[in-house]
Design a protein around this motif. Sequence first.
Motif, PDB file in Angstrom:
ATOM      1  N   THR A   2      31.321  37.922  32.302  1.00 48.20           N
ATOM      2  CA  THR A   2      32.161  38.277  33.451  1.00 48.20           C
ATOM      3  C   THR A   2      33.140  39.393  33.097  1.00 48.20           C
ATOM      4  OG1 THR A   2      33.976  37.481  34.834  1.00 48.20           O
ATOM      5  CG2 THR A   2      33.597  36.275  32.814  1.00 48.20           C
ATOM      6  N   ASP A   3      33.467  40.229  34.089  1.00 53.08           N
ATOM      7  CA  ASP A   3      34.424  41.305  33.858  1.00 53.08           C
ATOM      8  C   ASP A   3      35.852  40.812  33.932  1.00 53.08           C
ATOM      9  OD1 ASP A   3      32.715  43.266  33.269  1.00 53.08           O
ATOM     10  OD2 ASP A   3      32.602  44.079  35.294  1.00 53.08           O
ATOM     11  N   ASP A   4      36.026  39.585  34.418  1.00 57.48           N
ATOM     12  CA  ASP A   4      37.382  39.052  34.509  1.00 57.48           C
ATOM     13  C   ASP A   4      37.666  38.150  33.323  1.00 57.48           C
ATOM     14  OD1 ASP A   4      37.831  40.359  36.858  1.00 57.48           O
ATOM     15  OD2 ASP A   4      37.138  38.693  38.092  1.00 57.48           O
ATOM     16  N   MET A   5      38.752  38.485  32.632  1.00 62.74           N
ATOM     17  CA  MET A   5      39.138  37.672  31.486  1.00 62.74           C
ATOM     18  C   MET A   5      39.754  36.366  31.968  1.00 62.74           C
ATOM     19  SD  MET A   5      39.184  37.873  28.266  1.00 62.74           S
ATOM     20  CE  MET A   5      39.294  39.504  27.594  1.00 62.74           C
ATOM     21  N   ALA A   6      40.566  36.464  32.995  1.00 62.38           N
ATOM     22  CA  ALA A   6      41.213  35.257  33.519  1.00 62.38           C
ATOM     23  C   ALA A   6      41.419  35.406  35.017  1.00 62.38           C
ATOM     24  CB  ALA A   6      42.552  35.045  32.821  1.00 62.38           C
TER      25      ALA A   6
END
Length: 282
Positions: A2-6
Amino acid sequence: MTDDMARIADLRVTRPNFEVSEVSFVIPRGQVVGLVGPNGAGKTTVIRSLLGLVHPDAGRIEVLGQPAGSSAALSKIGVVLDQPTAAGDWRVHSLGRRLGPFYPNWDEDRFLELVDQFGVPRDQRVDELSRGQGVKLSLAAALAQRPELLILDEPSSGLDPRSRRDIGDVIRQFMVDPQHAVLFSTHITTDLDDLADQLIVLVGGRVAHRGILPDAKDDFAMARGTGEVPDGTFGPQYSGAQWSALIRTEDSAAFGPDVVIDEATIDDIIIHLAAAHEEARV
Ligand SMILES: Nc1ncnc2c1ncn2[C@@H]1O[C@H](COP(=O)(O)OP(=O)(O)OP(=O)(O)O)[C@@H](O)[C@H]1O
């Protein structure tokens, strides 16, 4: 991957005299996210929620697709909290030996390299370090874990200008890897210049403003004038006969020639949105 870490969605944490409410934001990979706001705005509460140290009353938090606080999530996060480390009577050089076994990616060479680079005396007891040396030691330990996400809660308070620049340089070096991300809370908003990609302004436990830098600053401007404060201003402050207030840049044309309009700094945005929040409460 995923490109989102959090991802934080609709976070609510209720305290006896305070509530973090409807806080949502994403920390994308490759970005430094600056979290700012006045004292007591809820920055540490949000950070502690991300780490699973605070249990939210509502909302969802995921770090690398895992629930906040899970060992899978924590193994990828390096943290510098705004509290002194508990490792009081340990010597700096022994910290790696003691902490390393708890972190699968612990890099002892990197730890000692950073300790030396930051000028932290290797033989000193941890509880005898100055506040600034303690922050640098925490940062060295956080980076030695080879994290993907670095969370820094007010790392720059108590640091001299040279040390603040060193920390900025280390963050830039960390961000050379596009898979990395940083969440950085600070009161020294100039530390975010040329460093942060995204700005989140928390006021009274809510996201009062959010945007991509440097445009996030351009959404607002400062207006000043004398006489009655016009509508469409936020948090007017007075100095003698003169008032100054935040306005939305898109509204600039609505103010007459007697109102002077300047660029807003991040500090202007925080101060006046906080004042507007206080006004709304009374
Ligand atoms: N464990 C707790 N129990 C009760 N209230 C708490 C607790 N932790 C924080 N608070 C309250 O929550 C509010 C937000 O605190 P928090 O530390 O998150 O703010 P902050 O934005 O990090 O502030 P600062 O910039 O001063 O560090 C404050 O009013 C604080 O008193």
